[in-house]
Design a protein around this motif. Sequence first.
Motif, PDB file in Angstrom:
ATOM      1  N   TYR A  51       0.840  -1.199   0.000  1.00 23.12           N
ATOM      2  CA  TYR A  51       0.000   0.000   0.000  1.00 23.12           C
ATOM      3  C   TYR A  51       0.876   1.251   0.000  1.00 23.12           C
ATOM      4  CZ  TYR A  51      -2.916   3.728   1.932  1.00 23.12           C
ATOM      5  OH  TYR A  51      -3.537   4.925   2.157  1.00 23.12           O
ATOM      6  N   VAL A  52       1.865   1.291   0.871  1.00 22.74           N
ATOM      7  CA  VAL A  52       2.746   2.455   0.979  1.00 22.74           C
ATOM      8  C   VAL A  52       3.460   2.703  -0.347  1.00 22.74           C
ATOM      9  CG1 VAL A  52       4.874   3.307   2.075  1.00 22.74           C
ATOM     10  CG2 VAL A  52       3.023   2.345   3.478  1.00 22.74           C
ATOM     11  N   ALA A  57       4.444   6.420  -1.370  1.00 18.32           N
ATOM     12  CA  ALA A  57       5.749   6.581  -2.013  1.00 18.32           C
ATOM     13  C   ALA A  57       5.583   7.058  -3.451  1.00 18.32           C
ATOM     14  CB  ALA A  57       6.532   5.270  -1.963  1.00 18.32           C
ATOM     15  N   ASP A  58       4.582   6.539  -4.138  1.00 22.70           N
ATOM     16  CA  ASP A  58       4.319   6.970  -5.507  1.00 22.70           C
ATOM     17  C   ASP A  58       3.935   8.448  -5.554  1.00 22.70           C
ATOM     18  OD1 ASP A  58       3.899   6.426  -8.372  1.00 22.70           O
ATOM     19  OD2 ASP A  58       1.789   6.789  -7.887  1.00 22.70           O
ATOM     20  N   ARG A  59       3.085   8.891  -4.637  1.00 32.60           N
ATOM     21  CA  ARG A  59       2.677  10.300  -4.586  1.00 32.60           C
ATOM     22  C   ARG A  59       3.892  11.190  -4.319  1.00 32.60           C
ATOM     23  NH1 ARG A  59      -0.554   9.952  -0.627  1.00 32.60           N
ATOM     24  NH2 ARG A  59      -2.215   9.208  -1.949  1.00 32.60           N
ATOM     25  N   ILE A  60       4.731  10.796  -3.400  1.00 29.33           N
ATOM     26  CA  ILE A  60       5.935  11.581  -3.109  1.00 29.33           C
ATOM     27  C   ILE A  60       6.821  11.670  -4.347  1.00 29.33           C
ATOM     28  CG2 ILE A  60       8.108  11.571  -1.790  1.00 29.33           C
ATOM     29  CD1 ILE A  60       6.443  10.548   0.621  1.00 29.33           C
ATOM     30  N   ARG A  61       7.040  10.555  -5.033  1.00 29.83           N
ATOM     31  CA  ARG A  61       7.874  10.553  -6.242  1.00 29.83           C
ATOM     32  C   ARG A  61       7.323  11.510  -7.290  1.00 29.83           C
ATOM     33  NH1 ARG A  61       8.394   5.174  -5.142  1.00 29.83           N
ATOM     34  NH2 ARG A  61       6.580   4.599  -6.394  1.00 29.83           N
ATOM     35  N   ARG A  69       5.904  24.886  -3.721  1.00 32.61           N
ATOM     36  CA  ARG A  69       4.516  25.156  -3.324  1.00 32.61           C
ATOM     37  C   ARG A  69       3.551  24.282  -4.116  1.00 32.61           C
ATOM     38  NH1 ARG A  69       1.528  29.316  -0.669  1.00 32.61           N
ATOM     39  NH2 ARG A  69      -0.420  28.230  -0.565  1.00 32.61           N
ATOM     40  N   ALA A  70       3.810  24.102  -5.409  1.00 35.74           N
ATOM     41  CA  ALA A  70       2.957  23.259  -6.251  1.00 35.74           C
ATOM     42  C   ALA A  70       3.003  21.803  -5.793  1.00 35.74           C
ATOM     43  CB  ALA A  70       3.384  23.366  -7.718  1.00 35.74           C
ATOM     44  N   ALA A  71       4.166  21.355  -5.343  1.00 34.96           N
ATOM     45  CA  ALA A  71       4.312  19.970  -4.876  1.00 34.96           C
ATOM     46  C   ALA A  71       3.436  19.712  -3.657  1.00 34.96           C
ATOM     47  CB  ALA A  71       5.773  19.675  -4.549  1.00 34.96           C
ATOM     48  N   ILE A  72       3.471  20.631  -2.708  1.00 30.58           N
ATOM     49  CA  ILE A  72       2.647  20.464  -1.513  1.00 30.58           C
ATOM     50  C   ILE A  72       1.174  20.555  -1.889  1.00 30.58           C
ATOM     51  CG2 ILE A  72       2.082  21.442   0.757  1.00 30.58           C
ATOM     52  CD1 ILE A  72       5.071  22.408   0.852  1.00 30.58           C
ATOM     53  N   GLY A  73       0.836  21.467  -2.791  1.00 27.02           N
ATOM     54  CA  GLY A  73      -0.547  21.602  -3.249  1.00 27.02           C
ATOM     55  C   GLY A  73      -1.038  20.351  -3.948  1.00 27.02           C
ATOM     56  N   ALA A  74      -0.215  19.785  -4.830  1.00 23.19           N
ATOM     57  CA  ALA A  74      -0.597  18.566  -5.550  1.00 23.19           C
ATOM     58  C   ALA A  74      -0.749  17.395  -4.590  1.00 23.19           C
ATOM     59  CB  ALA A  74       0.438  18.242  -6.624  1.00 23.19           C
ATOM     60  N   PHE A  75       0.139  17.308  -3.618  1.00 21.41           N
ATOM     61  CA  PHE A  75       0.075  16.243  -2.624  1.00 21.41           C
ATOM     62  C   PHE A  75      -1.275  16.293  -1.902  1.00 21.41           C
ATOM     63  CE2 PHE A  75       0.776  14.108   1.371  1.00 21.41           C
ATOM     64  CZ  PHE A  75       1.693  13.119   1.105  1.00 21.41           C
ATOM     65  N   PHE A  76      -1.625  17.469  -1.397  1.00 19.20           N
ATOM     66  CA  PHE A  76      -2.885  17.597  -0.652  1.00 19.20           C
ATOM     67  C   PHE A  76      -4.110  17.529  -1.556  1.00 19.20           C
ATOM     68  CE2 PHE A  76      -0.247  18.937   2.922  1.00 19.20           C
ATOM     69  CZ  PHE A  76      -0.877  18.266   3.958  1.00 19.20           C
ATOM     70  N   ALA A  77      -4.000  17.975  -2.795  1.00 20.98           N
ATOM     71  CA  ALA A  77      -5.132  17.856  -3.721  1.00 20.98           C
ATOM     72  C   ALA A  77      -5.470  16.388  -3.952  1.00 20.98           C
ATOM     73  CB  ALA A  77      -4.809  18.551  -5.045  1.00 20.98           C
ATOM     74  N   GLU A  78      -4.450  15.567  -4.080  1.00 20.79           N
ATOM     75  CA  GLU A  78      -4.687  14.136  -4.266  1.00 20.79           C
ATOM     76  C   GLU A  78      -5.283  13.513  -3.006  1.00 20.79           C
ATOM     77  OE1 GLU A  78      -2.241  10.105  -5.268  1.00 20.79           O
ATOM     78  OE2 GLU A  78      -1.647  11.934  -6.335  1.00 20.79           O
ATOM     79  N   ILE A  79      -4.806  13.929  -1.856  1.00 21.85           N
ATOM     80  CA  ILE A  79      -5.356  13.422  -0.590  1.00 21.85           C
ATOM     81  C   ILE A  79      -6.829  13.804  -0.480  1.00 21.85           C
ATOM     82  CG2 ILE A  79      -5.287  13.712   1.934  1.00 21.85           C
ATOM     83  CD1 ILE A  79      -3.057  11.893   0.768  1.00 21.85           C
TER      84      ILE A  79
END
Length: 188
Positions: A51-52, A57-61, A69-79
């Motif tokens: 699962y990880v 891990a895939d989301r982080i990659r 700023r876009a990276a953090i935004g994309a991370f949370f948008a997916e969450i």
Amino acid sequence: MLDAAVHCFWSRGYEATSVRDLIESTGLTGASIYNAFGDKRAFYRKALAHYVQGSIADRIRRCEGMAPRAAIGAFFAEILTRSLSDEEHKGCMLVNAALEVTPLDAAFNGDVADVLARIEAFFLGRVAAGQADGTITSSLTAEDLARHLLGVLMGVRVLARVRPERATLEGVIGGAFALLDGGADRAA
């Protein structure tokens, strides 16, 4: 087979998942499960690692190469998307493991703590880069902002299990982004 095991453990939880449930969901025999993994606990650890790899891990990659700023935004948008589209309200398997299994199992505690450290390191790298390029406030240390983002992530994933409401989740995430901007006044 691991995807089926992930779904089985994730939707039921570790304790409520029986070996019979795993046999039915994966198509493996009981003997195959024991031969391949040893026991239910070892199978759960393998499923959690799967699962990880496929989720966190895939989301982080995918996000690491973006502007900070876009990276953090994309991370949370997916969450947010995952949380709102989860009709079973399963939440995050990692968070579920932290709440259900790690208090009783030091090895699982270590596994979960390692993943949380990887997430925090991702946030730290993006925040530090954002502070360097001026897109994220320097009024707080990068370490404190990274820890805060980790806490927001955990909170959103827990809320998604019991109150998967867009306004609630967006409000929690929006507050974190206001902090990255240096406060609510600047974010407005």
